[in-house]
Design a protein around this motif. Structure first.
Motif, PDB file in Angstrom:
ATOM      1  N   GLY A 112       2.218   6.887 -13.461  1.00 50.69           N
ATOM      2  CA  GLY A 112       3.198   5.983 -14.069  1.00 50.69           C
ATOM      3  C   GLY A 112       2.926   4.520 -13.770  1.00 50.69           C
ATOM      4  N   GLY A 113       1.673   4.162 -13.548  1.00 52.73           N
ATOM      5  CA  GLY A 113       1.317   2.781 -13.240  1.00 52.73           C
ATOM      6  C   GLY A 113       1.400   2.435 -11.765  1.00 52.73           C
ATOM      7  N   ASP A 114       1.869   3.355 -10.960  1.00 51.63           N
ATOM      8  CA  ASP A 114       1.983   3.133  -9.517  1.00 51.63           C
ATOM      9  C   ASP A 114       0.601   3.287  -8.891  1.00 51.63           C
ATOM     10  N   GLU A 115       0.210   2.350  -8.069  1.00 51.25           N
ATOM     11  CA  GLU A 115      -1.097   2.410  -7.422  1.00 51.25           C
ATOM     12  C   GLU A 115      -0.976   2.534  -5.909  1.00 51.25           C
ATOM     13  N   SER A 116       0.163   3.023  -5.453  1.00 44.68           N
ATOM     14  CA  SER A 116       0.361   3.144  -4.006  1.00 44.68           C
ATOM     15  C   SER A 116      -0.376   4.362  -3.462  1.00 44.68           C
ATOM     16  N   LEU A 117      -0.719   4.289  -2.212  1.00 44.51           N
ATOM     17  CA  LEU A 117      -1.354   5.402  -1.523  1.00 44.51           C
ATOM     18  C   LEU A 117      -0.409   6.598  -1.467  1.00 44.51           C
ATOM     19  N   SER A 118       0.841   6.340  -1.176  1.00 44.81           N
ATOM     20  CA  SER A 118       1.840   7.413  -1.085  1.00 44.81           C
ATOM     21  C   SER A 118       1.963   8.172  -2.398  1.00 44.81           C
ATOM     22  N   GLY A 119       2.035   7.449  -3.501  1.00 44.08           N
ATOM     23  CA  GLY A 119       2.146   8.083  -4.813  1.00 44.08           C
ATOM     24  C   GLY A 119       0.947   8.968  -5.116  1.00 44.08           C
ATOM     25  N   GLY A 120      -0.253   8.470  -4.821  1.00 42.08           N
ATOM     26  CA  GLY A 120      -1.467   9.257  -5.039  1.00 42.08           C
ATOM     27  C   GLY A 120      -1.505  10.515  -4.192  1.00 42.08           C
ATOM     28  N   LEU A 121      -1.049  10.399  -2.943  1.00 41.30           N
ATOM     29  CA  LEU A 121      -1.029  11.563  -2.063  1.00 41.30           C
ATOM     30  C   LEU A 121       0.003  12.598  -2.516  1.00 41.30           C
ATOM     31  N   ILE A 122       1.122  12.122  -3.023  1.00 44.98           N
ATOM     32  CA  ILE A 122       2.136  13.052  -3.546  1.00 44.98           C
ATOM     33  C   ILE A 122       1.578  13.809  -4.747  1.00 44.98           C
ATOM     34  N   ILE A 123       0.921  13.097  -5.659  1.00 47.50           N
ATOM     35  CA  ILE A 123       0.336  13.739  -6.839  1.00 47.50           C
ATOM     36  C   ILE A 123      -0.741  14.737  -6.419  1.00 47.50           C
ATOM     37  N   ALA A 124      -1.626  14.343  -5.519  1.00 50.60           N
ATOM     38  CA  ALA A 124      -2.689  15.244  -5.063  1.00 50.60           C
ATOM     39  C   ALA A 124      -2.103  16.492  -4.417  1.00 50.60           C
ATOM     40  N   MET A 133       0.817  -1.185   0.000  1.00 53.53           N
ATOM     41  CA  MET A 133       0.000   0.000   0.000  1.00 53.53           C
ATOM     42  C   MET A 133       0.874   1.267   0.000  1.00 53.53           C
ATOM     43  N   PHE A 134       1.976   1.276   0.691  1.00 48.05           N
ATOM     44  CA  PHE A 134       2.838   2.447   0.777  1.00 48.05           C
ATOM     45  C   PHE A 134       4.092   2.337  -0.081  1.00 48.05           C
ATOM     46  N   ASP A 135       4.375   1.160  -0.637  1.00 42.09           N
ATOM     47  CA  ASP A 135       5.559   0.964  -1.474  1.00 42.09           C
ATOM     48  C   ASP A 135       5.320   1.574  -2.852  1.00 42.09           C
ATOM     49  N   MET A 136       6.168   2.514  -3.220  1.00 45.84           N
ATOM     50  CA  MET A 136       6.026   3.195  -4.502  1.00 45.84           C
ATOM     51  C   MET A 136       6.922   2.545  -5.549  1.00 45.84           C
ATOM     52  N   ASP A 137       6.416   2.457  -6.780  1.00 41.45           N
ATOM     53  CA  ASP A 137       7.175   1.906  -7.897  1.00 41.45           C
ATOM     54  C   ASP A 137       8.130   2.937  -8.500  1.00 41.45           C
ATOM     55  N   LEU A 138       7.878   4.223  -8.252  1.00 41.96           N
ATOM     56  CA  LEU A 138       8.674   5.306  -8.813  1.00 41.96           C
ATOM     57  C   LEU A 138       9.247   6.156  -7.688  1.00 41.96           C
ATOM     58  N   PRO A 139      10.308   6.892  -7.947  1.00 47.82           N
ATOM     59  CA  PRO A 139      10.827   7.802  -6.919  1.00 47.82           C
ATOM     60  C   PRO A 139       9.840   8.945  -6.670  1.00 47.82           C
ATOM     61  N   TRP A 140       9.846   9.489  -5.458  1.00 47.82           N
ATOM     62  CA  TRP A 140       8.873  10.521  -5.075  1.00 47.82           C
ATOM     63  C   TRP A 140       8.920  11.736  -5.988  1.00 47.82           C
ATOM     64  N   TRP A 141      10.091  12.134  -6.436  1.00 48.46           N
ATOM     65  CA  TRP A 141      10.221  13.324  -7.270  1.00 48.46           C
ATOM     66  C   TRP A 141       9.584  13.144  -8.638  1.00 48.46           C
ATOM     67  N   GLU A 142       9.500  11.892  -9.106  1.00 48.85           N
ATOM     68  CA  GLU A 142       8.885  11.658 -10.413  1.00 48.85           C
ATOM     69  C   GLU A 142       7.381  11.899 -10.356  1.00 48.85           C
ATOM     70  N   PHE A 143       6.742  11.594  -9.228  1.00 46.40           N
ATOM     71  CA  PHE A 143       5.317  11.898  -9.071  1.00 46.40           C
ATOM     72  C   PHE A 143       5.082  13.411  -9.159  1.00 46.40           C
ATOM     73  N   ILE A 144       5.961  14.166  -8.511  1.00 52.33           N
ATOM     74  CA  ILE A 144       5.838  15.624  -8.542  1.00 52.33           C
ATOM     75  C   ILE A 144       6.026  16.139  -9.968  1.00 52.33           C
ATOM     76  N   ALA A 145       7.045  15.640 -10.650  1.00 55.85           N
ATOM     77  CA  ALA A 145       7.309  16.064 -12.028  1.00 55.85           C
ATOM     78  C   ALA A 145       6.144  15.706 -12.944  1.00 55.85           C
ATOM     79  N   ARG A 146       5.642  14.481 -12.828  1.00 54.34           N
ATOM     80  CA  ARG A 146       4.530  14.052 -13.672  1.00 54.34           C
ATOM     81  C   ARG A 146       3.280  14.897 -13.411  1.00 54.34           C
ATOM     82  N   GLY A 147       2.972  15.118 -12.144  1.00 57.17           N
ATOM     83  CA  GLY A 147       1.805  15.936 -11.798  1.00 57.17           C
ATOM     84  C   GLY A 147       1.931  17.350 -12.329  1.00 57.17           C
ATOM     85  N   ALA A 148       3.110  17.951 -12.188  1.00 59.11           N
ATOM     86  CA  ALA A 148       3.337  19.324 -12.655  1.00 59.11           C
ATOM     87  C   ALA A 148       3.232  19.417 -14.175  1.00 59.11           C
ATOM     88  N   ILE A 149       3.797  18.459 -14.876  1.00 56.11           N
ATOM     89  CA  ILE A 149       3.743  18.473 -16.341  1.00 56.11           C
ATOM     90  C   ILE A 149       2.307  18.346 -16.831  1.00 56.11           C
TER      91      ILE A 149
END
Length: 152
Positions: free
Chosen positions: A58-70, A1-17
């Motif tokens: 990026g295919g990541d379905e973790s809670l952490s990734g979603g919260l970073i994007i939000a 649930m909390f394990d991310m497939d991508l580094p945290w900064w990539e979620f930020i970059a993807r969301g911003a783009i």
């Protein structure tokens, strides 16, 4: 649930783009897209959100990734709001400026067509303002997509 497939900064970059891309696309499509939601427009918004969701996660379905994007999307929204409140230039760039659709009882057909406003929308705005065409001083398409009528 909390394990991310991508580094945290990539979620930020993807969301911003994706945020910036959609902001530009909404501005390009014009004021009426923003202001007057028809069932078709609502469908487009729903499909757009689905279309870009994988681009952001990026295919990541973790809670952490979603919260970073939000968090990224909310932070960008706040940053844009602050920037537009402090700079007229940025506000004009992001929000746009009013467009004169007609003056002194004359509707500028070329401007109306360029702004992709239906003739019926101008007529409806005149009725809502309880203003016959010959008494219209000015008609504006506001940045939010609303048509404002000023009377003589």
């Amino acid at each position: 649930m909390f394990d991310m497939d991508l580094p945290w900064w990539e979620f930020i970059a993807r969301g911003a783009i994706v945020y910036c891309f959609l902001l530009v696309m909404v501005r390009i499509t014009g004021k009426r897209t923003i202001g007057q939601f028809t069932p078709f427009d609502l469908l487009i918004v729903m499909l757009l959100s689905e279309a870009v969701s994988n681009s952001m996660n990026g295919g990541d379905e973790s809670l952490s990734g979603g919260l970073i994007i939000a968090s990224t999307l909310i932070a960008l929204n706040v940053a844009i709001a602050v920037a537009t409140s402090r700079s007229r230039t940025i506000a004009d760039l992001v929000d746009g400026r009013p467009v004169l659709l007609g003056r002194d009882g004359k509707i500028y057909d070329e401007v109306v067509k360029k702004c992709r406003v239906a003739e019926g929308d101008v007529e409806q705005a005149l009725r809502e303002a309880d203003c016959p065409l010959h008494k219209m001083k000015c008609a504006f398409l506001e940045p939010d997509g609303k048509i404002t009528i000023l009377q003589n």
